[in-house]
Design a protein around this motif. Structure first.
Motif, PDB file in Angstrom:
ATOM      1  N   LEU A 250       0.524  -1.461  -0.190  1.00 40.71           N
ATOM      2  CA  LEU A 250       0.414  -0.149  -0.149  1.00 40.71           C
ATOM      3  C   LEU A 250       0.367   1.431  -0.545  1.00 40.71           C
ATOM      4  CD1 LEU A 250      -2.746  -0.830   2.214  1.00 40.71           C
ATOM      5  CD2 LEU A 250      -3.203  -1.038  -0.411  1.00 40.71           C
ATOM      6  N   VAL A 251       1.731   1.232   0.683  1.00 38.51           N
ATOM      7  CA  VAL A 251       2.913   1.745   1.170  1.00 38.51           C
ATOM      8  C   VAL A 251       3.296   2.683  -0.868  1.00 38.51           C
ATOM      9  CG1 VAL A 251       4.740   3.305   1.479  1.00 38.51           C
ATOM     10  CG2 VAL A 251       3.202   2.310   3.166  1.00 38.51           C
ATOM     11  N   TYR A 279      10.059  -0.309   7.717  1.00 40.38           N
ATOM     12  CA  TYR A 279      11.216  -0.225   6.891  1.00 40.38           C
ATOM     13  C   TYR A 279      13.241  -0.267   7.392  1.00 40.38           C
ATOM     14  CZ  TYR A 279       8.698   4.237   4.608  1.00 40.38           C
ATOM     15  OH  TYR A 279       7.938   5.259   3.931  1.00 40.38           O
ATOM     16  N   GLN A 280      12.771  -0.700   8.743  1.00 43.66           N
ATOM     17  CA  GLN A 280      14.225  -1.147   9.797  1.00 43.66           C
ATOM     18  C   GLN A 280      14.574  -2.669   9.219  1.00 43.66           C
ATOM     19  OE1 GLN A 280      13.592  -1.654  14.003  1.00 43.66           O
ATOM     20  NE2 GLN A 280      15.435  -2.173  14.163  1.00 43.66           N
ATOM     21  N   ARG A 281      13.340  -3.789   8.469  1.00 36.59           N
ATOM     22  CA  ARG A 281      14.142  -4.722   8.437  1.00 36.59           C
ATOM     23  C   ARG A 281      14.159  -4.667   7.002  1.00 36.59           C
ATOM     24  NH1 ARG A 281      11.690  -9.459  10.670  1.00 36.59           N
ATOM     25  NH2 ARG A 281       9.843  -8.923  12.582  1.00 36.59           N
ATOM     26  N   ILE A 282      13.359  -3.949   6.208  1.00 39.32           N
ATOM     27  CA  ILE A 282      14.344  -3.442   4.459  1.00 39.32           C
ATOM     28  C   ILE A 282      15.149  -2.810   4.942  1.00 39.32           C
ATOM     29  CG2 ILE A 282      11.858  -4.797   4.113  1.00 39.32           C
ATOM     30  CD1 ILE A 282      10.967  -2.107   2.750  1.00 39.32           C
ATOM     31  N   GLY A 283      15.435  -2.321   5.199  1.00 43.18           N
ATOM     32  CA  GLY A 283      16.190  -1.831   5.166  1.00 43.18           C
ATOM     33  C   GLY A 283      16.298   0.489   4.247  1.00 43.18           C
ATOM     34  N   VAL A 284      15.895   0.211   4.976  1.00 44.92           N
ATOM     35  CA  VAL A 284      14.774   2.110   4.085  1.00 44.92           C
ATOM     36  C   VAL A 284      15.466   2.818   4.832  1.00 44.92           C
ATOM     37  CG1 VAL A 284      14.344   0.858   1.996  1.00 44.92           C
ATOM     38  CG2 VAL A 284      12.675   1.773   3.020  1.00 44.92           C
ATOM     39  N   SER A 285      14.789   3.924   4.509  1.00 42.72           N
ATOM     40  CA  SER A 285      14.349   5.092   5.526  1.00 42.72           C
ATOM     41  C   SER A 285      13.425   6.188   4.727  1.00 42.72           C
ATOM     42  CB  SER A 285      15.595   6.162   5.735  1.00 42.72           C
ATOM     43  OG  SER A 285      16.326   7.045   5.337  1.00 42.72           O
ATOM     44  N   ALA A 289      12.072   5.159  -1.481  1.00 39.73           N
ATOM     45  CA  ALA A 289      12.544   3.836  -1.484  1.00 39.73           C
ATOM     46  C   ALA A 289      12.016   2.846  -1.076  1.00 39.73           C
ATOM     47  CB  ALA A 289      13.459   4.218   0.223  1.00 39.73           C
ATOM     48  N   ALA A 290      10.877   3.073  -0.477  1.00 39.37           N
ATOM     49  CA  ALA A 290      10.120   1.782   0.037  1.00 39.37           C
ATOM     50  C   ALA A 290       9.697   0.676  -1.174  1.00 39.37           C
ATOM     51  CB  ALA A 290       9.115   1.584   0.748  1.00 39.37           C
ATOM     52  N   ALA A 291       9.072   1.461  -2.233  1.00 41.13           N
ATOM     53  CA  ALA A 291       8.575   1.712  -3.797  1.00 41.13           C
ATOM     54  C   ALA A 291       9.201   0.935  -4.115  1.00 41.13           C
ATOM     55  CB  ALA A 291       7.952   3.069  -3.969  1.00 41.13           C
ATOM     56  N   MET A 292      10.699   1.281  -4.659  1.00 42.23           N
ATOM     57  CA  MET A 292      12.223   0.953  -5.065  1.00 42.23           C
ATOM     58  C   MET A 292      12.221  -0.529  -4.749  1.00 42.23           C
ATOM     59  SD  MET A 292      13.845   1.366  -8.314  1.00 42.23           S
ATOM     60  CE  MET A 292      13.669   3.082  -7.885  1.00 42.23           C
ATOM     61  N   PHE A 293      11.946  -0.937  -3.691  1.00 40.05           N
ATOM     62  CA  PHE A 293      12.713  -1.806  -2.677  1.00 40.05           C
ATOM     63  C   PHE A 293      11.132  -2.558  -3.502  1.00 40.05           C
ATOM     64  CE2 PHE A 293      11.782  -5.184   0.011  1.00 40.05           C
ATOM     65  CZ  PHE A 293      13.420  -5.111   0.702  1.00 40.05           C
ATOM     66  N   THR A 294       9.844  -3.130  -3.451  1.00 36.98           N
ATOM     67  CA  THR A 294       8.720  -3.651  -3.488  1.00 36.98           C
ATOM     68  C   THR A 294       8.797  -3.982  -5.414  1.00 36.98           C
ATOM     69  OG1 THR A 294       7.803  -2.167  -1.795  1.00 36.98           O
ATOM     70  CG2 THR A 294       6.797  -3.517  -3.632  1.00 36.98           C
ATOM     71  N   ILE A 295       9.488  -3.021  -6.190  1.00 37.40           N
ATOM     72  CA  ILE A 295       9.132  -2.947  -7.543  1.00 37.40           C
ATOM     73  C   ILE A 295      10.915  -4.260  -7.685  1.00 37.40           C
ATOM     74  CG2 ILE A 295      10.060  -1.825 -10.057  1.00 37.40           C
ATOM     75  CD1 ILE A 295       8.894   0.278  -8.446  1.00 37.40           C
ATOM     76  N   GLU A 296      12.015  -3.533  -6.635  1.00 42.28           N
ATOM     77  CA  GLU A 296      13.040  -4.698  -7.656  1.00 42.28           C
ATOM     78  C   GLU A 296      13.069  -6.190  -6.411  1.00 42.28           C
ATOM     79  OE1 GLU A 296      15.993  -2.260  -5.770  1.00 42.28           O
ATOM     80  OE2 GLU A 296      16.576  -0.979  -7.599  1.00 42.28           O
ATOM     81  N   HIS A 297      12.140  -6.367  -5.955  1.00 36.35           N
ATOM     82  CA  HIS A 297      12.302  -7.404  -5.209  1.00 36.35           C
ATOM     83  C   HIS A 297      11.205  -8.224  -5.335  1.00 36.35           C
ATOM     84  CE1 HIS A 297      14.879  -6.121  -2.463  1.00 36.35           C
ATOM     85  NE2 HIS A 297      15.615  -7.326  -2.468  1.00 36.35           N
ATOM     86  N   GLY A 298       9.956  -7.683  -6.787  1.00 38.15           N
ATOM     87  CA  GLY A 298       8.918  -8.443  -7.285  1.00 38.15           C
ATOM     88  C   GLY A 298       7.564  -8.251  -5.967  1.00 38.15           C
ATOM     89  N   LEU A 299       7.563  -7.691  -5.575  1.00 40.98           N
ATOM     90  CA  LEU A 299       6.547  -7.810  -4.456  1.00 40.98           C
ATOM     91  C   LEU A 299       6.020  -6.677  -4.212  1.00 40.98           C
ATOM     92  CD1 LEU A 299       8.872  -7.279  -1.138  1.00 40.98           C
ATOM     93  CD2 LEU A 299       8.087  -9.428  -2.586  1.00 40.98           C
ATOM     94  N   ALA A 300       5.299  -5.820  -5.646  1.00 43.05           N
ATOM     95  CA  ALA A 300       4.289  -5.035  -6.240  1.00 43.05           C
ATOM     96  C   ALA A 300       2.708  -5.358  -6.622  1.00 43.05           C
ATOM     97  CB  ALA A 300       4.243  -3.797  -6.897  1.00 43.05           C
ATOM     98  N   GLY A 301       2.719  -6.529  -5.953  1.00 41.45           N
ATOM     99  CA  GLY A 301       1.341  -6.759  -6.577  1.00 41.45           C
ATOM    100  C   GLY A 301      -0.176  -7.034  -6.567  1.00 41.45           C
ATOM    101  N   PRO A 302      -1.108  -7.041  -6.609  1.00 44.36           N
ATOM    102  CA  PRO A 302      -2.096  -6.868  -6.296  1.00 44.36           C
ATOM    103  C   PRO A 302      -2.414  -6.357  -4.846  1.00 44.36           C
ATOM    104  CG  PRO A 302      -2.488  -8.822  -6.461  1.00 44.36           C
ATOM    105  CD  PRO A 302      -1.159  -8.756  -7.500  1.00 44.36           C
ATOM    106  N   VAL A 303      -3.599  -5.107  -4.812  1.00 40.73           N
ATOM    107  CA  VAL A 303      -3.987  -5.115  -3.205  1.00 40.73           C
ATOM    108  C   VAL A 303      -4.812  -5.018  -3.172  1.00 40.73           C
ATOM    109  CG1 VAL A 303      -1.362  -4.141  -2.928  1.00 40.73           C
ATOM    110  CG2 VAL A 303      -3.792  -3.038  -3.261  1.00 40.73           C
ATOM    111  N   ARG A 304      -6.052  -5.114  -1.273  1.00 40.15           N
ATOM    112  CA  ARG A 304      -6.568  -5.446  -1.906  1.00 40.15           C
ATOM    113  C   ARG A 304      -7.761  -4.212  -2.239  1.00 40.15           C
ATOM    114  NH1 ARG A 304      -6.662  -7.337   3.331  1.00 40.15           N
ATOM    115  NH2 ARG A 304      -6.109  -9.555   3.220  1.00 40.15           N
ATOM    116  N   ALA A 305      -8.937  -4.695  -2.694  1.00 38.42           N
ATOM    117  CA  ALA A 305     -10.026  -3.294  -3.342  1.00 38.42           C
ATOM    118  C   ALA A 305     -10.630  -2.493  -2.065  1.00 38.42           C
ATOM    119  CB  ALA A 305     -11.061  -3.187  -4.393  1.00 38.42           C
TER     120      ALA A 305
END
Length: 318
Positions: A250-251, A279-285, A289-305
């Motif tokens: 969602l972020v 943020y602490q677990r994935i090492g961003v602030s 940066a969180a959005a970039m991490f999501t894309i790079e690790h293939g986590l940007a899947g569908p979210v609940r409507a």
């Protein structure tokens, strides 16, 4: 008059095709293809007994190896997706069952060769991923898993097929399915070589991770599912729980903490804590940066409507 036995195609009462042959003696035999042993719910994927390679000789009939070819990736990828806390675990398991349906579009001569493929034969075999997507996309009920099922040979560095997608365009589901299919390929007997022991297959998968071909979290989850070992199973993608992964998505979709709280039905303070933990677990602030991490690790899947119209945000990732 003597001669080679005649072959004929017969159908039994169970509607399962069988091969029969009869010689001049009038005696006939029929033999159904062997079936793999299906483990009980919760059993590791390695509990599936691998059938010997080879076909039954029946035109159009699926061998036990064909059944195993789809069953193991389905068990391993589905279990791995559940261990990663992915909401789409059911779709990933279904894609595991269907990912090789496109093999029917390739001549059996290619699959049954007892020597390594030539470059031309390999190019022909690679088309099965394309055929899988085309076949599934024609059925409305399966269209949603068509692209996922067809991505089982994609690699994070873009060297896979049939689309040659790089890691930033591969969802975590596609990465899990690719790892599960690779594991199955390594341990499965093929006409031109025997399968590897599980330990050797693990080493090969971990080498692919180091080479940037496969996703580390996906491989760890698949190996845990295949081994049935809880010690190797991560608590979630990148070590995140299911709720933390949902918050991260969602972020990445641009929602504020207050909008996320409304979407999940929790307090903004709870969301603040989740975001801080993520943020602490994935090492961003930062959110970028969180959005970039999501894309790079293939986590940007569908979210609940959501039922509300929050800032015109789309609830689906493309």
């Amino acid at each position: 008059m003597t001669g080679s036995p005649r072959r004929r195609w017969t159908w039994g009462a169970s509607r399962a095709g069988r091969c029969s042959s009869a010689g001049t003696s009038g005696r006939a035999w029929s033999r159904p293809p062997p079936r793999p042993t299906v483990p009980a719910d919760g059993a590791p994927a390695s509990a599936v007994r691998r059938p010997a390679a080879g076909r039954t000789g029946c035109p159009g009939a699926a061998s036990a190896a064909d059944v195993f070819r789809t069953f193991l990736p389905a068990v391993a990828s589905g279990t791995a997706a559940e261990a990663l806390g992915l909401a789409e675990a059911g779709e990933i398991r279904l894609a595991g069952h269907l990912h090789d349906v496109g093999r029917v579009g390739i001549s059996s001569r290619i699959w049954n060769l007892t020597r390594p493929w030539t470059a031309a034969e390999e190019d022909q075999a690679r088309l099965h991923a394309y055929h899988t997507e085309r076949v599934l996309a024609r059925t409305p009920e399966l269209a949603q898993v068509a692209e996922l099922a067809a991505a089982h040979h994609e690699r994070c560095d873009g060297s896979g097929y049939h689309r040659g997608l790089r890691g930033d365009r591969l969802t975590i589901g596609a990465r899990v399915l690719a790892a599960a299919d690779t594991y199955r390929t390594l341990v499965e007997d093929r006409p031109h070589r025997p399968g590897l022991p599980a330990a050797r297959a693990w080493q090969r998968l971990e080498a692919d991770v180091r080479a940037g071909l496969l996703d580390a979290d996906a491989v760890a989850a698949v190996l845990a599912a295949a081994d049935g070992s809880a010690r190797r199973r991560p608590s979630g993608a990148a070590g995140l729980t299911a709720r933390q992964l949902e918050v991260l998505r969602l972020v990445a979709h641009g929602l504020s903490n207050r909008e996320i709280a409304r979407r999940l039905g929790v307090s903004p303070r709870t969301v603040d804590r989740h975001v801080s933990d993520v943020y602490q677990r994935i090492g961003v602030s930062s959110r970028a940066a969180a959005a970039m991490f999501t894309i790079e690790h293939g986590l940007a899947g569908p979210v609940r409507a959501s039922g509300s119209s929050e800032s015109g945000q789309e609830a689906e990732s493309r």
